[in-house]
Write a protein that holds these residues in place. Structure first.
Motif, PDB file in Angstrom:
ATOM      1  N   GLY A  11       0.762  -1.247   0.047  1.00 34.04           N
ATOM      2  CA  GLY A  11      -0.035  -0.016   0.084  1.00 34.04           C
ATOM      3  C   GLY A  11       0.582   1.074  -0.054  1.00 34.04           C
ATOM      4  O   GLY A  11       1.512   1.486  -0.873  1.00 34.04           O
ATOM      5  N   THR A  12       0.641   2.057   0.890  1.00 34.00           N
ATOM      6  CA  THR A  12       1.447   3.341   1.109  1.00 34.00           C
ATOM      7  C   THR A  12       2.545   3.358   1.907  1.00 34.00           C
ATOM      8  O   THR A  12       3.269   4.290   2.348  1.00 34.00           O
ATOM      9  CB  THR A  12       0.672   4.516   1.673  1.00 34.00           C
ATOM     10  N   GLY A  13       2.945   2.090   2.178  1.00 36.93           N
ATOM     11  CA  GLY A  13       4.139   1.714   3.058  1.00 36.93           C
ATOM     12  C   GLY A  13       4.090   2.036   4.743  1.00 36.93           C
ATOM     13  O   GLY A  13       5.155   2.077   5.162  1.00 36.93           O
ATOM     14  N   ILE A  14       2.773   1.886   5.248  1.00 35.86           N
ATOM     15  CA  ILE A  14       3.044   2.083   6.768  1.00 35.86           C
ATOM     16  C   ILE A  14       3.469   0.863   7.293  1.00 35.86           C
ATOM     17  O   ILE A  14       4.413   1.427   8.152  1.00 35.86           O
ATOM     18  CB  ILE A  14       1.317   2.127   7.114  1.00 35.86           C
ATOM     19  N   PHE A  15       3.432  -0.254   7.214  1.00 34.41           N
ATOM     20  CA  PHE A  15       4.176  -1.303   7.881  1.00 34.41           C
ATOM     21  C   PHE A  15       5.543  -1.488   7.185  1.00 34.41           C
ATOM     22  O   PHE A  15       6.310  -1.780   8.087  1.00 34.41           O
ATOM     23  CB  PHE A  15       3.259  -2.477   7.971  1.00 34.41           C
ATOM     24  N   THR A  16       5.726  -1.419   6.010  1.00 40.72           N
ATOM     25  CA  THR A  16       6.865  -1.443   5.246  1.00 40.72           C
ATOM     26  C   THR A  16       7.869  -0.783   6.025  1.00 40.72           C
ATOM     27  O   THR A  16       9.083  -1.215   6.231  1.00 40.72           O
ATOM     28  CB  THR A  16       6.728  -0.966   3.727  1.00 40.72           C
ATOM     29  N   GLN A  17       7.567   0.768   6.118  1.00 40.86           N
ATOM     30  CA  GLN A  17       8.589   1.706   7.043  1.00 40.86           C
ATOM     31  C   GLN A  17       9.192   1.037   8.275  1.00 40.86           C
ATOM     32  O   GLN A  17      10.263   1.149   8.749  1.00 40.86           O
ATOM     33  CB  GLN A  17       8.026   2.846   7.109  1.00 40.86           C
ATOM     34  N   MET A  18       8.250   0.423   8.969  1.00 41.26           N
ATOM     35  CA  MET A  18       8.654  -0.208  10.428  1.00 41.26           C
ATOM     36  C   MET A  18       9.710  -1.417   9.945  1.00 41.26           C
ATOM     37  O   MET A  18      10.723  -1.509  10.644  1.00 41.26           O
ATOM     38  CB  MET A  18       7.500  -0.598  11.103  1.00 41.26           C
ATOM     39  N   LEU A  19       9.587  -2.302   9.014  1.00 43.40           N
ATOM     40  CA  LEU A  19      10.387  -3.168   8.842  1.00 43.40           C
ATOM     41  C   LEU A  19      11.862  -2.743   8.212  1.00 43.40           C
ATOM     42  O   LEU A  19      12.931  -2.980   8.517  1.00 43.40           O
ATOM     43  CB  LEU A  19       9.769  -4.177   7.729  1.00 43.40           C
ATOM     44  N   LEU A  20      11.639  -1.574   7.553  1.00 41.73           N
ATOM     45  CA  LEU A  20      12.906  -0.780   7.116  1.00 41.73           C
ATOM     46  C   LEU A  20      13.815  -0.421   7.982  1.00 41.73           C
ATOM     47  O   LEU A  20      14.934  -0.212   8.168  1.00 41.73           O
ATOM     48  CB  LEU A  20      12.699   0.207   5.873  1.00 41.73           C
ATOM     49  N   GLU A  21      13.099   0.311   9.028  1.00 44.93           N
ATOM     50  CA  GLU A  21      13.708   0.847  10.232  1.00 44.93           C
ATOM     51  C   GLU A  21      14.233  -0.062  11.124  1.00 44.93           C
ATOM     52  O   GLU A  21      15.090   0.232  12.069  1.00 44.93           O
ATOM     53  CB  GLU A  21      12.465   1.726  10.907  1.00 44.93           C
ATOM     54  N   ASN A  22      13.822  -1.467  10.879  1.00 45.99           N
ATOM     55  CA  ASN A  22      14.542  -2.389  11.724  1.00 45.99           C
ATOM     56  C   ASN A  22      15.718  -3.002  11.036  1.00 45.99           C
ATOM     57  O   ASN A  22      16.504  -3.658  11.405  1.00 45.99           O
ATOM     58  CB  ASN A  22      13.432  -3.673  11.744  1.00 45.99           C
ATOM     59  N   GLY A  60       3.480   4.855  -1.715  1.00 46.38           N
ATOM     60  CA  GLY A  60       4.444   4.081  -0.740  1.00 46.38           C
ATOM     61  C   GLY A  60       5.758   4.387  -1.265  1.00 46.38           C
ATOM     62  O   GLY A  60       6.885   4.547  -0.485  1.00 46.38           O
ATOM     63  N   GLU A  61       6.164   4.302  -2.701  1.00 51.93           N
ATOM     64  CA  GLU A  61       7.405   4.603  -2.990  1.00 51.93           C
ATOM     65  C   GLU A  61       7.996   6.006  -2.700  1.00 51.93           C
ATOM     66  O   GLU A  61       9.259   6.215  -2.266  1.00 51.93           O
ATOM     67  CB  GLU A  61       7.536   4.566  -4.532  1.00 51.93           C
ATOM     68  N   GLN A  62       6.999   7.046  -2.626  1.00 51.31           N
ATOM     69  CA  GLN A  62       7.564   8.398  -2.370  1.00 51.31           C
ATOM     70  C   GLN A  62       7.656   8.303  -0.684  1.00 51.31           C
ATOM     71  O   GLN A  62       8.812   8.835  -0.331  1.00 51.31           O
ATOM     72  CB  GLN A  62       6.452   9.373  -2.457  1.00 51.31           C
ATOM     73  N   LEU A  63       6.962   7.680   0.116  1.00 54.44           N
ATOM     74  CA  LEU A  63       7.356   7.485   1.550  1.00 54.44           C
ATOM     75  C   LEU A  63       8.615   6.907   1.609  1.00 54.44           C
ATOM     76  O   LEU A  63       9.579   7.421   2.823  1.00 54.44           O
ATOM     77  CB  LEU A  63       6.151   7.115   2.342  1.00 54.44           C
ATOM     78  N   LEU A  64       9.122   6.127   0.953  1.00 56.44           N
ATOM     79  CA  LEU A  64      10.155   5.125   1.342  1.00 56.44           C
ATOM     80  C   LEU A  64      11.306   5.335   0.552  1.00 56.44           C
ATOM     81  O   LEU A  64      12.352   4.713   0.320  1.00 56.44           O
ATOM     82  CB  LEU A  64       9.671   3.736   1.082  1.00 56.44           C
ATOM     83  N   ALA A  65      10.933   6.486  -0.200  1.00 58.72           N
ATOM     84  CA  ALA A  65      12.282   7.045  -1.348  1.00 58.72           C
ATOM     85  C   ALA A  65      13.815   6.954  -0.533  1.00 58.72           C
ATOM     86  O   ALA A  65      14.809   6.759  -1.175  1.00 58.72           O
ATOM     87  CB  ALA A  65      12.039   8.322  -1.734  1.00 58.72           C
TER      88      ALA A  65
END
Length: 257
Positions: free
Chosen positions: A50-61, A78-83
């Motif tokens: 989706g827009t990267g909400i949970f993905t960001q938590m994994l990346l921060e790990n 999501g790509e914008q949030l996680l760029a």
């Protein structure tokens, strides 16, 4: 009319989804560390990211994360949030056809999404892309329906004005988790809360795929009722959504694909 193609349901709601959808408790990542062997070296496929909400938590790990998302508008958000995360790769794919290599993932996750998947086809795809000892974790924020008078009246608003709210809710209630986990799985639950002013509450409502949009004849009446509910129950200009965050996790074993 509600959008029948699940992969396209949120296309017109991306902005509100980005701004007003809930995150997830930090305890979820700790659970994945403790129970599923998640480490900074683990490679993760986050399905329907989706827009990267949970993905960001994994990346921060510290994880290498492949985000799979079929909806172009959601994927771009999501790509914008996680760029700024070099460990992230965005993929146009589905739960049933991720395009990821065989036996390449340590963990597959899906946050607030698995009720839209075809369980049998998705399970086989997850078995294909997971390493033999890999894990699957499915999680949802389940909004409490009647823990406060505000939430009871908000639920009634959805039942009154939702375009296909009952169908979507029933879909989630009848989801057979055994369809994803052919072997034993476990469930953990955490509490989570969102607090909104009126603008935030309206945005949270409009992020939902089952409510009318501006061109719908019930749109204005729905917002009038939302304003009434807010005014009746706000405390210092705020209202709260209470959630039970449920995480279902297990290993898929050697099921043949």
């Amino acid at each position: 009319m509600p959008v029948k193609d699940a992969t396209q349901r949120f296309s017109s709601r991306v902005d509100n989804y980005v701004r007003y959808r809930p995150g997830y408790p930090r305890e979820v990542v700790q659970l994945l560390r403790d129970e599923c062997g998640l480490s900074a070296e683990s490679v993760v496929a986050d399905i329907a990211f989706g827009t990267g909400i949970f993905t960001q938590m994994l990346l921060e790990n510290g994880n290498r994360v492949f985000g799979v998302e079929p909806n172009e508008d959601m994927r771009r958000a999501g790509e914008q949030l996680l760029a700024n995360y070099p460990q992230f790769t965005s993929i146009a794919g589905t739960a049933e056809a991720t395009t990821l290599p065989d036996r390449s993932m340590d963990l597959v996750t899906a946050a607030q999404a698995a009720h839209w998947f075809d369980p049998e086809k998705a399970r086989r795809e997850f078995v294909r892309i997971l390493k033999p000892d890999g894990w699957l974790a499915l999680l949802w924020n389940d909004r409490r329906l009647d823990s406060t008078e505000f939430l009871r009246q908000y639920e009634q608003l959805l039942r009154t004005y939702g375009t296909d709210y009952e169908d979507v809710r029933q879909r989630g209630m009848t989801l057979a988790l055994e369809g994803f986990f052919p072997q034993l799985f476990q469930t953990r639950e955490f509490e989570y809360k969102q607090t909104f002013d009126y603008a935030g509450l309206e945005g949270r409502l409009l992020s939902s795929s089952y409510v009318p949009q501006k061109d719908h004849p019930n749109y204005e009446a729905m917002l009038r009722e939302l304003r009434r509910i807010f005014d009746a129950h706000q405390v210092n200009g705020k209202v709260s959504f209470d959630y039970d965050t449920r995480v279902h996790y297990g290993q898929l074993g050697n099921l043949k694909t």
